[in-house]
Scaffold this motif. Structure first.
Motif, PDB file in Angstrom:
ATOM      1  N   ILE A 243       1.003  -0.759  -0.012  1.00 45.60           N
ATOM      2  CA  ILE A 243      -0.071   0.222  -0.303  1.00 45.60           C
ATOM      3  C   ILE A 243       0.862   1.040  -0.530  1.00 45.60           C
ATOM      4  CG2 ILE A 243      -1.750  -0.894   1.409  1.00 45.60           C
ATOM      5  CD1 ILE A 243      -0.884   0.093   3.671  1.00 45.60           C
ATOM      6  N   PRO A 244       0.564   2.390  -0.511  1.00 50.12           N
ATOM      7  CA  PRO A 244       1.276   3.530  -0.327  1.00 50.12           C
ATOM      8  C   PRO A 244       1.962   3.910   0.978  1.00 50.12           C
ATOM      9  CG  PRO A 244      -1.268   3.696  -1.081  1.00 50.12           C
ATOM     10  CD  PRO A 244      -0.678   2.604  -0.384  1.00 50.12           C
ATOM     11  N   ALA A 245       3.011   4.284   0.827  1.00 52.63           N
ATOM     12  CA  ALA A 245       3.740   4.713   1.897  1.00 52.63           C
ATOM     13  C   ALA A 245       3.517   5.544   2.717  1.00 52.63           C
ATOM     14  CB  ALA A 245       4.975   5.294   1.649  1.00 52.63           C
ATOM     15  N   ARG A 246       2.519   6.717   2.831  1.00 58.11           N
ATOM     16  CA  ARG A 246       2.038   7.871   3.414  1.00 58.11           C
ATOM     17  C   ARG A 246       1.128   6.724   4.686  1.00 58.11           C
ATOM     18  NH1 ARG A 246      -3.077   8.915   2.596  1.00 58.11           N
ATOM     19  NH2 ARG A 246      -4.216   7.950   0.404  1.00 58.11           N
ATOM     20  N   ILE A 247       0.590   5.611   4.090  1.00 56.10           N
ATOM     21  CA  ILE A 247      -0.517   5.218   5.205  1.00 56.10           C
ATOM     22  C   ILE A 247       0.634   4.242   6.392  1.00 56.10           C
ATOM     23  CG2 ILE A 247      -2.360   3.546   5.571  1.00 56.10           C
ATOM     24  CD1 ILE A 247      -3.229   5.987   3.958  1.00 56.10           C
ATOM     25  N   ARG A 248       1.828   3.879   5.118  1.00 59.18           N
ATOM     26  CA  ARG A 248       2.681   2.180   6.549  1.00 59.18           C
ATOM     27  C   ARG A 248       3.179   3.418   7.246  1.00 59.18           C
ATOM     28  NH1 ARG A 248       6.077  -0.715   2.874  1.00 59.18           N
ATOM     29  NH2 ARG A 248       5.616   0.977   1.076  1.00 59.18           N
TER      30      ARG A 248
ATOM     31  N   LEU B 151      18.251   1.959  -2.270  1.00 57.28           N
ATOM     32  CA  LEU B 151      17.518   1.211  -3.248  1.00 57.28           C
ATOM     33  C   LEU B 151      16.188   0.588  -3.271  1.00 57.28           C
ATOM     34  CD1 LEU B 151      20.655  -1.079  -2.884  1.00 57.28           C
ATOM     35  CD2 LEU B 151      20.325   0.014  -4.579  1.00 57.28           C
ATOM     36  N   ASN B 152      16.130   1.019  -1.759  1.00 65.77           N
ATOM     37  CA  ASN B 152      14.421   0.592  -1.762  1.00 65.77           C
ATOM     38  C   ASN B 152      13.313   1.371  -1.935  1.00 65.77           C
ATOM     39  OD1 ASN B 152      15.208  -1.937   0.454  1.00 65.77           O
ATOM     40  ND2 ASN B 152      14.760  -0.909   1.706  1.00 65.77           N
ATOM     41  N   ARG B 153      14.110   3.118  -2.197  1.00 70.40           N
ATOM     42  CA  ARG B 153      13.220   4.229  -2.832  1.00 70.40           C
ATOM     43  C   ARG B 153      13.112   3.842  -3.984  1.00 70.40           C
ATOM     44  NH1 ARG B 153      15.970   8.986  -0.448  1.00 70.40           N
ATOM     45  NH2 ARG B 153      14.108   9.490  -1.752  1.00 70.40           N
ATOM     46  N   ILE B 154      14.247   3.498  -4.835  1.00 72.21           N
ATOM     47  CA  ILE B 154      14.195   3.255  -6.320  1.00 72.21           C
ATOM     48  C   ILE B 154      13.115   1.733  -6.687  1.00 72.21           C
ATOM     49  CG2 ILE B 154      15.527   2.531  -8.386  1.00 72.21           C
ATOM     50  CD1 ILE B 154      18.545   4.122  -6.574  1.00 72.21           C
ATOM     51  N   ARG B 155      13.127   1.050  -5.874  1.00 68.24           N
ATOM     52  CA  ARG B 155      12.360  -0.236  -5.878  1.00 68.24           C
ATOM     53  C   ARG B 155      11.297   0.210  -5.972  1.00 68.24           C
ATOM     54  NH1 ARG B 155      14.693  -3.452  -2.524  1.00 68.24           N
ATOM     55  NH2 ARG B 155      16.048  -4.010  -3.771  1.00 68.24           N
ATOM     56  N   TYR B 156      10.481   1.036  -4.642  1.00 73.19           N
ATOM     57  CA  TYR B 156       9.387   1.731  -4.574  1.00 73.19           C
ATOM     58  C   TYR B 156       9.102   2.564  -5.668  1.00 73.19           C
ATOM     59  CZ  TYR B 156       5.545   3.941  -2.390  1.00 73.19           C
ATOM     60  OH  TYR B 156       4.144   4.875  -2.053  1.00 73.19           O
TER      61      TYR B 156
ATOM     62  N   MET C  96      10.105   8.210   1.462  1.00 79.98           N
ATOM     63  CA  MET C  96       9.041   7.162   0.328  1.00 79.98           C
ATOM     64  C   MET C  96       7.787   8.488  -0.186  1.00 79.98           C
ATOM     65  SD  MET C  96       9.591   3.558   0.968  1.00 79.98           S
ATOM     66  CE  MET C  96      11.286   2.185   0.199  1.00 79.98           C
ATOM     67  N   ALA C  97       6.956   8.450   1.304  1.00 82.02           N
ATOM     68  CA  ALA C  97       5.872   9.779   0.939  1.00 82.02           C
ATOM     69  C   ALA C  97       5.913  10.509   0.027  1.00 82.02           C
ATOM     70  CB  ALA C  97       5.475   9.353   2.178  1.00 82.02           C
TER      71      ALA C  97
END
Length: 564
Positions: A40-45, A277-282, A229-230
Motif C-alpha cells: 500500500i502507499p508509503a504515507r499509510i505505512r 535502493l528501496n526507494r528506487i525499487r518502490y 517514500m511518501a
C-alpha cells in the motif's frame, strides 16, 4: 541523594517493566502490520509506524490492579510501627545506603536518555552552523514560493528546522536538468507541507526514551524510510514516467553523495544506500503503490487505537506514598519506644527547665507557644517555633518584645533536656508539636466555690500531640490484632499487597473512639479489614502522671500474600 535515587529508581523500575512489556507487544504488532501492508502507499505505512512511536511516548494511563496475579493462599499480618499524631512514618529520614540495582538501572537509563538527546541536538547545531554560510536570496521557486539556498558543504538537498521556509541545495544544483530540479523541489516541499520536522522531533524523543529497545530502532528507521517514500510519491504524483525519471535523478544524486555526520535531519534526501535502493525499487514497481480506500484507512487507524488501549495498563496505586518499612523490632516491646524520641524524664522535664522571662512576668504577659520538635534515631534533631498566642493585642512593642522572649524561653526549655534514642531502629524519625504554656499564678482572696462536675474529656484534636508517659497498646499484645486480620477475597484474587496505615484514637477507657485511613490500598476491602482488626481488641490506654489519657496513634497493618 543516594536514598532518593534508590526510591525513585524503584518506582521507575515498577513502571518501566510494564511499559516495556506492553510497548514491546505493540511494536511487534506494528512490525507485522507494516509487513502485511507492504503493497500500500508509503504515507499509510508511515502513519502506522509513527503510531508505534507515539505509543512509546504516551505513558500507561489505565489503572489495572489485576496486572499482578499471585496464588490465592494468604495471611494477614500487622507491622509494629506506631507514632503519635503529627509524626507520620512517612516523615522518617533514612540514611544513605549504597545504590540498589533499581537505582543503578535508573541512572543508566538517565545517562542513555541524555546521550541520545544530546547527539541530535549537537548535530542540529553543527548543521545550522554549516548552513549559515549558504548563499540565499539569489533564487526563488515561483511555483512553491520558497527560497533556494546553495551550500558548498552539502551533498544532498534538504530542508531544515521545524518551521521551514528555505530549501538548501548543493553547488551542483545548476548542473542538474530542469525536470530533476523540479521533482527535487516537490520532494522537499512535501516535507514542508507534511510538517516532517515536527514528526522527526517526536521520533527522536521516542528513540531516546527507548534507546535500549531493538524494535524501537527498527520502527524508527522504517519511519525515516517511509517518510522519504511518501514525499517521493508527492513528487512524482504516482506517474509511471515521472517515477522512472525521478529514479534516475536519485541515482544521479547518489553519484555525488558523500555522506557525513551532519546529514541528520529528517528531510535529508538520501540517508543510506539500502534506503536509496528501496526507494528506487518502490518507484519502479507499480504494484507497491496500490491505492487504499478511505474506509480501509480509517479501519486500520481505529484498529491501532483499539489495540493500544488494552496495552496502556498501569498498576493501580494508592494516592498516598508508601511509608518506609519499619525496622525489625524486639518481640514484646512497645513499638512507640522504638520509633519515637521522648524527653528524658518525660515532658515534665521541659516544664522544670522553663524560665518565665521577668519582663513578661512584670507585664502580665500570658499565652502558649507551640514548639515543633524534629527527631531522628539519635534523639532531638531540631526544634523551632510553630506558632504562638499571647494576650498582647494592641498593647505596644514592649509587650510584643516580652512575647518574643517567651518564645525563646520555650525553645530553650525544649532544647535543654536530653532526648531518648530510638531503640531497635537504624533509620527513623519524625516530628510532633509540644505546647508550652506561660501562665501567672494568682492568689485567691476567698475560697472558690466548689467546681462543677467535670465534662467528659474531649477527644484530642488530630495533629495535636498529647503528652504521655506510657503509650497505648493491646491488652493481649499486637499478636491479637494479627489474629483478627482477615485478608479480603477481592484483594487476594487481585493480588493486592501492601500496608494500610490507620490513624486511631484510643480513649481513656481503652476503646477505639475514632479511626481515619491515612494510607489506603484501594477499594478492595483491605482498609475495612484493618480497621475491624484494630477495633476487635481491647486496648490499654496511654498513661500520663498515672492517669489515662486519650491519644491519636498511627497503626500500619500489613497485607502480604503467602508464597507457595
Amino acid at each position: 541523594m543516594t536514598a532518593w535515587i534508590n526510591e525513585t529508581g524503584s518506582a521507575w523500575a515498577e513502571y518501566a517493566v510494564w511499559a516495556v512489556i506492553q510497548n514491546t507487544v505493540f511494536l511487534g504488532l506494528i512490525v507485522l502490520l507494516l509487513h502485511r501492508l507492504r503493497n500500500i502507499p508509503a504515507r499509510i505505512r508511515f502513519i502506522v509506524g509513527f503510531a508505534g512511536l507515539i505509543k512509546l511516548i504516551v505513558p500507561p494511563f489505565i489503572p489495572a490492579p489485576f496486572l499482578i496475579q499471585r496464588p490465592a493462599s494468604s495471611s494477614g499480618s500487622i507491622g509494629g510501627l506506631m507514632s503519635a499524631a503529627g509524626s507520620p512514618a512517612a516523615a522518617s529520614m533514612p540514611g544513605l545506603p549504597g545504590l540498589e540495582p533499581a537505582g543503578c538501572l535508573f541512572l543508566a537509563w538517565l545517562a542513555g536518555l541524555f546521550l541520545f538527546i544530546l547527539i541530535p541536538v549537537l548535530a542540529h547545531i553543527r548543521l545550522r552552523r554549516k548552513l549559515a554560510s549558504s548563499a540565499c536570496g539569489g533564487e526563488k521557486d515561483a511555483e512553491n514560493a520558497v527560497e533556494i539556498c546553495k551550500c558548498g558543504d552539502l551533498s544532498v538537498p534538504l530542508t531544515f528546522g521545524l518551521f521551514r521556509k528555505r530549501i538548501y541545495v548543493p553547488e551542483i544544483w545548476d548542473a542538474w536538468s530542469p525536470e530533476t530540479r523540479r521533482m527535487i523541489l516537490r520532494h522537499e516541499m512535501a516535507h514542508i507541507r507534511r510538517k516532517d520536522g515536527l514528526s522527526h522531533m517526536i521520533q527522536v524523543i521516542a528513540q531516546a526514551l527507548y534507546f535500549f529497545h531493538p524494535l524501537a530502532w527498527h520502527v524508527s528507521r522504517k519511519c525515516s524510510e517511509l517518510r522519504e517514500m511518501a514525499c517521493d510519491d508527492l513528487s512524482t504524483g504516482n506517474n509511471r514516467n515521472r517515477s522512472v525519471e525521478y529514479s534516475r535523478a536519485l541515482v544521479q544524486i547518489a553519484e555525488n553523495l558523500v555522506r557525513g555526520p551532519d546529514c541528520f535531519p529528517a528531510s535529508a534526501l538520501i540517508r543510506r544506500k539500502n534506503e536509496l535502493l528501496n526507494r528506487i525499487r518502490y518507484q519502479m514497481e507499480g504494484a507497491m503503490k496500490k491505492s487504499l480506500s478511505g474506509k480501509k484507512t480509517i479501519l486500520i487507524m481505529a484498529g491501532l487505537l483499539l489495540t493500544a488501549l488494552p496495552l496502556s495498563w498501569t498498576r493501580a496505586r494508592p494516592q498516598n506514598e508508601e511509608a518506609p518499612a519499619p525496622a525489625k523490632q524486639e518481640e514484646g516491646r512497645n513499638p512507640m519506644s522504638l520509633f519515637m524520641s521522648m524527653p528524658e524524664g518525660g515532658f515534665e522535664a521541659i516544664l522544670k527547665n522553663l524560665v518565665y522571662p521577668e519582663t513578661a512576668r512584670k507585664l502580665g504577659v500570658e499565652g502558649k507557644v507551640t514548639v515543633k520538635v524534629q527527631y531522628y534515631e539519635k534523639g532531638l534533631k531540631d526544634a523551632e517555633i510553630e506558632k504562638s498566642a499571647f494576650n498582647i493585642e494592641g498593647k505596644g512593642k514592649e509587650y510584643e518584645s516580652a512575647a518574643r522572649e517567651c518564645e525563646k524561653a520555650a525553645l530553650k526549655a525544649v532544647r535543654s533536656v536530653e532526648w531518648t534514642q530510638i531503640k531497635g531502629a537504624t533509620s527513623a524519625g519524625g516530628y510532633y508539636s509540644v505546647p508550652v504554656e506561660f501562665k501567672l499564678d494568682e492568689k485567691a482572696e476567698a475560697a472558690p466555690p466548689p467546681p462543677p462536675a467535670p465534662p467528659p474529656p474531649p477527644v484530642p484534636e488530630e495533629g495535636v500531640f498529647v503528652p504521655f508517659d506510657t503509650a497505648p497498646e493491646p491488652v493481649e499484645g499486637y499478636a491479637a490484632i494479627q489474629k483478627n486480620v482477615v485478608y479480603p477475597e477481592l484483594a487476594v484474587n487481585a493480588g493486592v499487597e501492601g500496608r494500610v496505615i490507620v490513624q486511631a484514637n484510643i480513649d481513656e477507657n481503652g476503646n477505639v473512639a475514632g479511626t481515619k485511613i491515612q494510607k489506603s490500598l484501594g477499594a478492595n476491602g483491605c482498609d475495612e479489614s484493618a480497621v475491624n482488626a484494630i477495633r476487635s481488641v481491647q486496648w490499654k490506654p496511654a498513661q500520663k502522671d498515672g492517669k489515662p489519657v486519650a491519644v491519636w496513634v498511627y497503626i500500619p497493618v500489613e497485607f502480604k500474600l503467602a508464597k507457595k
